[in-house]
Design a protein around this motif. Structure first.
Motif, PDB file in Angstrom:
ATOM      1  N   ALA A  94       4.244  -2.137  -0.315  1.00 51.34           N
ATOM      2  CA  ALA A  94       5.444  -1.288  -0.719  1.00 51.34           C
ATOM      3  C   ALA A  94       6.675  -1.710   0.008  1.00 51.34           C
ATOM      4  CB  ALA A  94       4.690   0.103  -0.151  1.00 51.34           C
ATOM      5  N   VAL A  95       6.655  -2.103   1.563  1.00 45.48           N
ATOM      6  CA  VAL A  95       7.697  -2.634   2.357  1.00 45.48           C
ATOM      7  C   VAL A  95       8.096  -3.908   1.542  1.00 45.48           C
ATOM      8  CG1 VAL A  95       8.186  -3.848   4.419  1.00 45.48           C
ATOM      9  CG2 VAL A  95       6.705  -1.647   4.357  1.00 45.48           C
ATOM     10  N   LYS A  96       7.271  -4.600   0.890  1.00 50.71           N
ATOM     11  CA  LYS A  96       8.051  -5.966   0.112  1.00 50.71           C
ATOM     12  C   LYS A  96       8.605  -5.475  -1.109  1.00 50.71           C
ATOM     13  CE  LYS A  96       4.397  -9.292   1.531  1.00 50.71           C
ATOM     14  NZ  LYS A  96       3.374 -10.150   1.043  1.00 50.71           N
ATOM     15  N   TYR A  97       8.087  -4.609  -1.975  1.00 53.82           N
ATOM     16  CA  TYR A  97       8.882  -3.957  -3.264  1.00 53.82           C
ATOM     17  C   TYR A  97      10.261  -3.171  -2.631  1.00 53.82           C
ATOM     18  CZ  TYR A  97       4.922  -5.203  -5.926  1.00 53.82           C
ATOM     19  OH  TYR A  97       4.094  -5.879  -6.702  1.00 53.82           O
TER      20      TYR A  97
ATOM     21  N   CYS B  63       0.025   1.322  -3.633  1.00 54.09           N
ATOM     22  CA  CYS B  63       0.338  -0.020  -2.972  1.00 54.09           C
ATOM     23  C   CYS B  63       0.135   0.374  -1.419  1.00 54.09           C
ATOM     24  CB  CYS B  63       2.060  -0.363  -2.986  1.00 54.09           C
ATOM     25  SG  CYS B  63       2.490  -0.658  -4.621  1.00 54.09           S
ATOM     26  N   SER B  64      -0.375  -0.812  -0.873  1.00 56.36           N
ATOM     27  CA  SER B  64      -0.764  -0.765   0.559  1.00 56.36           C
ATOM     28  C   SER B  64       0.666  -0.883   1.177  1.00 56.36           C
ATOM     29  CB  SER B  64      -1.422  -1.922   1.114  1.00 56.36           C
ATOM     30  OG  SER B  64      -0.632  -3.144   0.741  1.00 56.36           O
ATOM     31  N   ASN B  65       0.577  -0.440   2.482  1.00 58.25           N
ATOM     32  CA  ASN B  65       2.111  -0.408   3.289  1.00 58.25           C
ATOM     33  C   ASN B  65       2.628  -1.807   3.129  1.00 58.25           C
ATOM     34  OD1 ASN B  65       3.753   0.933   5.620  1.00 58.25           O
ATOM     35  ND2 ASN B  65       3.185  -1.041   6.338  1.00 58.25           N
TER      36      ASN B  65
ATOM     37  N   ASP C  34       9.580   5.004  -2.243  1.00 54.55           N
ATOM     38  CA  ASP C  34       8.705   4.451  -1.461  1.00 54.55           C
ATOM     39  C   ASP C  34       7.333   5.454  -1.336  1.00 54.55           C
ATOM     40  OD1 ASP C  34       7.684   3.085   1.036  1.00 54.55           O
ATOM     41  OD2 ASP C  34       7.910   4.846   2.300  1.00 54.55           O
ATOM     42  N   PHE C  35       7.490   6.694  -1.599  1.00 51.35           N
ATOM     43  CA  PHE C  35       6.380   7.480  -1.913  1.00 51.35           C
ATOM     44  C   PHE C  35       5.864   7.316  -3.090  1.00 51.35           C
ATOM     45  CE2 PHE C  35       4.649  11.483  -3.372  1.00 51.35           C
ATOM     46  CZ  PHE C  35       3.801  11.635  -2.424  1.00 51.35           C
TER      47      PHE C  35
ATOM     48  N   LYS D 238       3.189  -3.866   8.670  1.00 52.12           N
ATOM     49  CA  LYS D 238       2.163  -3.805   9.556  1.00 52.12           C
ATOM     50  C   LYS D 238       1.398  -5.244   9.811  1.00 52.12           C
ATOM     51  CE  LYS D 238       1.526   1.201   9.179  1.00 52.12           C
ATOM     52  NZ  LYS D 238       0.640   2.192   8.510  1.00 52.12           N
ATOM     53  N   GLU D 239       0.871  -5.473  11.193  1.00 53.62           N
ATOM     54  CA  GLU D 239      -0.097  -6.685  11.211  1.00 53.62           C
ATOM     55  C   GLU D 239      -1.440  -6.395  10.825  1.00 53.62           C
ATOM     56  OE1 GLU D 239       0.381  -9.915  12.369  1.00 53.62           O
ATOM     57  OE2 GLU D 239       2.349  -9.491  12.125  1.00 53.62           O
ATOM     58  N   ILE D 240      -1.928  -7.284   9.847  1.00 53.75           N
ATOM     59  CA  ILE D 240      -3.229  -7.034   9.452  1.00 53.75           C
ATOM     60  C   ILE D 240      -4.212  -8.108  10.277  1.00 53.75           C
ATOM     61  CG2 ILE D 240      -4.663  -7.363   7.434  1.00 53.75           C
ATOM     62  CD1 ILE D 240      -2.664  -5.739   6.227  1.00 53.75           C
TER      63      ILE D 240
END
Length: 175
Positions: A101-104, A96-98, A87-88, A134-136
């Motif tokens: 990164a979450v998708k990967y 990567c944006s949050n 993740d880091f 996070k909601e964009i």
């Protein structure tokens, strides 16, 4: 921390006696998954979904090379530390944006779930791992801005076509 194969007296004896169980590796399971997914593109999966999983595999390969100096890892060695390090890596090295990164991470989670379902691993490394999207807040064009764009004329035919396609997507809601 070394993520290679653990050498113990039992593992050496089992190897010598030919009693070794097939070791599954992350890259191997991921590649098998992607191969099966490729055969189902157009039926169960879109081409973009396959592309995302292929990209996720490339990121994991780069992560293992750069962080642990290995090309692959036994799936039994994937733990919470591996996930937090990955993740880091996604956020720092890959920038990567949050949400990316979450998708990967979710792509990796699917591979881990395949391993759990097949009994190749017993403990879920994702059990205490949290990754939240996070909601964009997306900024939309106002009607006045769309009207001004519609009134704008471009000398370049290509730009005029791009404008027309963009306006069509605005009015129909198609991406």
């Amino acid at each position: 921390m070394t993520l290679g194969i653990e050498v113990t007296a039992d593992s050496l004896m089992n190897e010598y006696l030919g009693k070794t169980e097939k070791r599954r590796t992350l890259k191997e399971v991921f590649e098998d998954h992607n191969h099966e997914m490729a055969m189902l593109v157009g039926k169960d999966f879109s081409k973009m979904t396959l592309l995302r999983y292929q990209t996720a595999l490339r990121h994991i390969e780069q992560f293992m090379r750069e962080k642990y100096n290995i090309s692959d890892i036994d799936i039994k060695k994937i733990d919470h530390l591996f996930l937090t390090d990955y993740d880091f890596f996604l956020r720092s090295v890959r920038k990567c944006s949050n949400n990316s990164a979450v998708k990967y991470i979710k792509n990796l989670n699917k591979i881990v779930k395949i391993c759990l379902a097949n009994g190749w691993i017993i403990n879920d490394p994702f059990a205490n791992f949290k990754a939240t999207v996070k909601e964009i807040d997306r900024v939309c064009l106002t009607e006045d801005e769309i009207d001004r764009l519609e009134q704008t004329s471009f000398a370049n035919e290509r730009l005029q076509r791009v404008k027309d396609i963009f306006l069509f997507s605005c009015y129909t809601g198609l991406a």
